[in-house]
Write an enzyme that holds these catalytic residues in place. Structure first.
Site, mmCIF file in Angstrom:
data_model
loop_
_atom_site.group_PDB
_atom_site.id
_atom_site.type_symbol
_atom_site.label_atom_id
_atom_site.label_comp_id
_atom_site.label_asym_id
_atom_site.label_seq_id
_atom_site.Cartn_x
_atom_site.Cartn_y
_atom_site.Cartn_z
ATOM 1 N N SER A 1 0.836 -1.200 0.000
ATOM 2 C CA SER A 1 0.000 0.000 0.000
ATOM 3 C C SER A 1 0.872 1.252 0.000
ATOM 4 O O SER A 1 2.085 1.187 0.204
ATOM 5 C CB SER A 1 -0.901 0.009 1.238
ATOM 6 O OG SER A 1 -0.127 0.267 2.407
ATOM 7 N N LYS A 2 0.209 2.386 -0.203
ATOM 8 C CA LYS A 2 0.918 3.671 -0.180
ATOM 9 C C LYS A 2 1.570 3.903 1.188
ATOM 10 O O LYS A 2 2.658 4.468 1.278
ATOM 11 C CB LYS A 2 -0.052 4.808 -0.513
ATOM 12 C CG LYS A 2 0.606 6.182 -0.537
ATOM 13 C CD LYS A 2 -0.386 7.258 -0.881
ATOM 14 C CE LYS A 2 0.257 8.635 -0.871
ATOM 15 N NZ LYS A 2 0.799 9.018 0.439
ATOM 16 N N ARG A 3 0.896 3.446 2.240
ATOM 17 C CA ARG A 3 1.449 3.632 3.591
ATOM 18 C C ARG A 3 2.797 2.937 3.758
ATOM 19 O O ARG A 3 3.679 3.425 4.448
ATOM 20 C CB ARG A 3 0.460 3.113 4.645
ATOM 21 C CG ARG A 3 -0.676 4.077 4.944
ATOM 22 C CD ARG A 3 -1.467 3.633 6.161
ATOM 23 N NE ARG A 3 -2.106 2.343 5.957
ATOM 24 C CZ ARG A 3 -3.261 2.184 5.323
ATOM 25 N NH1 ARG A 3 -3.906 3.233 4.849
ATOM 26 N NH2 ARG A 3 -3.787 0.979 5.174
#
Length: 504
Positions: free
Chosen positions: A262-264
């Site tokens: 994910s972007k996180r």
């Protein structure tokens, strides 16, 4: 393959294109080109609530940056157009009606409040509410109502959806190029909504209709769509159409190997998850991109290819043409592919070495205002000496600043190591040798200076360490004689004099 291969990449314009989406596009592209087929871009924008301004343009720019140009798509070779689903919505209602007419779909008038009541009631009993053969005759739809009641509701303008009528007590035998044979018990399937009360089709109906009308032969998509495979096969059967071949790609996993990337994860570990930088039009937040972070498109394509696929050999470096020739869907893994940020840098370092020095020099010059007045040919010569240690263009300044600026200080630890008793005398002698040199080339400088050291039985370290410190300001950098040649006789002497002064 008898049919001309036609594949599509069909993203939704709800934001920037995640590298998982780029990997899906890449595998579609490679498969199409391997079989001399067509790679099609279709924008699936039926969900207007989630539509994001600029996302479609971003998707096209990202594909172009990766050199994956589509053969057909919005504004290009639109022989099966239009290629935006929002511009095709007039098509879908008729196909939904055809399914009703053939008994494969039905009108459902249940309100959201009623459905919510049933869900909560089932949850309270430890069950899951599924709208299918088990309960559809107890709900408000054209299967449980009389024809007159259905007609009256339609004429009164009551809200309805159109649901697919899943069969009871059947086993579906499905095939997937990557995952092999799949068996599905139809009793566990729900009657999916095909057409919504707002007059728009759901993904399932629009996707199948468009793939059929665009003559798609192979559907290559992420494994998150695997649960939809049973419905899609049944829709093809209900329409009496030949289904394409399906291939569901494995997930791209976090660097830990657990869970979807994910972007996180990128924010936390310091790497981008989007091909290009993205500025959110609503919040103004900026997300990093591989392009802006200094990655070469060739490197990105190469490392993405290895996320889930392997060629069956030890070879890791592939240009796009080589990937096309080597690619086989049968060599795509079923299990998830762990994303390794260090490996992406390894690929970029390799492609850095293959870049043209003049091109790199132009990019480096744009990045540093200090270089604005410096000849690009000189910068290219510098890059040739340092790029072996560089992964990104942004690394060049740290590796080469001493080619452009005289050191303003000398590393303290290095000074203690390099500057000894007698260094001043040796450096003065070295100035005389350099001054006397008439053929100022790397070879003659090396021969004369090394000859002087050897003939006088001086330790090489006593001369070369303080010399490097004088030129660079630290005990690092490329070959000393390359540095001397590049900065010139006067500048070299000036720097040696400066370190002599610092000793005294």
């Amino acid at each position: 393959m008898t049919k001309n291969v036609r594949v599509r990449f069909a993203p939704s314009p709800t934001g920037p294109l995640h590298i998982g989406g780029v990997r899906t596009a890449l595998f579609n592209y490679l498969f199409a080109k391997k079989h001399n087929g067509e790679f099609i871009l279709r924008i699936e924008d039926t969900d207007q609530n989630r539509y994001v301004e600029g996302a479609e343009q971003y998707i096209i720019a990202a594909l172009n940056w990766c050199n994956m140009t589509f053969d057909e798509g919005p504004g290009k070779n639109e022989k099966f157009g239009p290629y935006r689903q929002s511009e095709r919505k007039h098509l879908y209602k008729q196909y939904a009606n055809d399914l009703i007419a053939s008994g494969n779909a039905y009108y459902a008038f249940d309100t959201s409040e009623i459905l919510d009541f049933h869900r909560k009631d089932h949850e309270a009993k430890g069950k899951t509410f599924i709208y299918n053969w088990h309960n559809r005759l107890k709900l408000t739809n054209s299967l449980s109502l009389s024809a007159e009641e259905v007609k009256a509701k339609l004429e009164a303008g009551e809200d309805y959806v159109i649901r697919f009528k899943s069969p009871q007590d059947e086993t579906l035998n499905l095939k997937d190029i990557i995952r092999g044979d799949i068996k599905i018990d139809t009793n566990i399937l729900d009657d999916k909504v095909l057409f919504k009360s707002d007059g728009m089709p759901t993904y399932h109906l629009a996707n199948i209709v468009d793939d059929h009308l665009m003559e798609i032969t192979h559907v290559i998509r992420g494994e998150e769509w695997l649960p939809s495979l049973a419905l899609h096969y049944q829709l093809y059967k209900a329409f009496g159409w030949e289904a394409p071949q399906f291939a569901h790609l494995p997930l791209i996993l976090k660097p830990t190997g657990k869970g979807k990337l994910s972007k996180r994860d990128g924010d936390k570990l310091g790497f981008p998850v989007f091909p290009l930088e993205w500025k959110d039009p609503k919040t103004g937040d900026v997300s990093r991109g591989y392009k802006e972070d200094g990655y070469f498109p060739e490197a990105m394509v190469n490392f993405l290819a290895f996320l889930g696929w392997n060629p069956g050999t030890e070879q890791e470096i592939f240009n796009l043409d080589e990937l096309i020739n080597a690619f086989e869907l049968e060599r795509v893994n079923k299990s998830g592919a762990r994303f390794d940020p260090d490996k992406t840098k390894w690929f970029n370092h390799h492609y850095m070495q293959e870049q043209d020095n003049e091109v790199l020099a132009e990019a480096f010059k744009k990045e540093r205002t200090e270089l604005s007045e410096i000849d690009v040919n000189y910068i290219a010569m510098v890059i040739n000496l340092v790029k072996e240690r560089a992964t990104f263009v942004s690394d060049f300044w740290g590796l080469s600043h001493f080619f452009f600026n005289s050191p303003t200080s000398f590393d303290e630890k290095a000074s203690k190591k390099a500057l000894k008793e007698g260094t001043t005398d040796l450096m003065n002698q070295l100035i005389n040798i350099i001054n006397a040199n008439t053929d100022f080339t790397v070879e003659t400088l090396q021969t004369e200076i090394k000859g002087w050291i050897t003939s006088n039985e001086i330790s090489f370290g006593k001369v070369m360490m303080p010399l490097r410190l004088a030129l660079v300001g630290a005990l690092q950098g490329p070959d000393v004689f390359d540095i001397i040649y590049m900065i010139g006789k006067n500048e070299t002497i000036k720097r040696i004099e400066k370190i002599i002064k610092s000793i005294s």
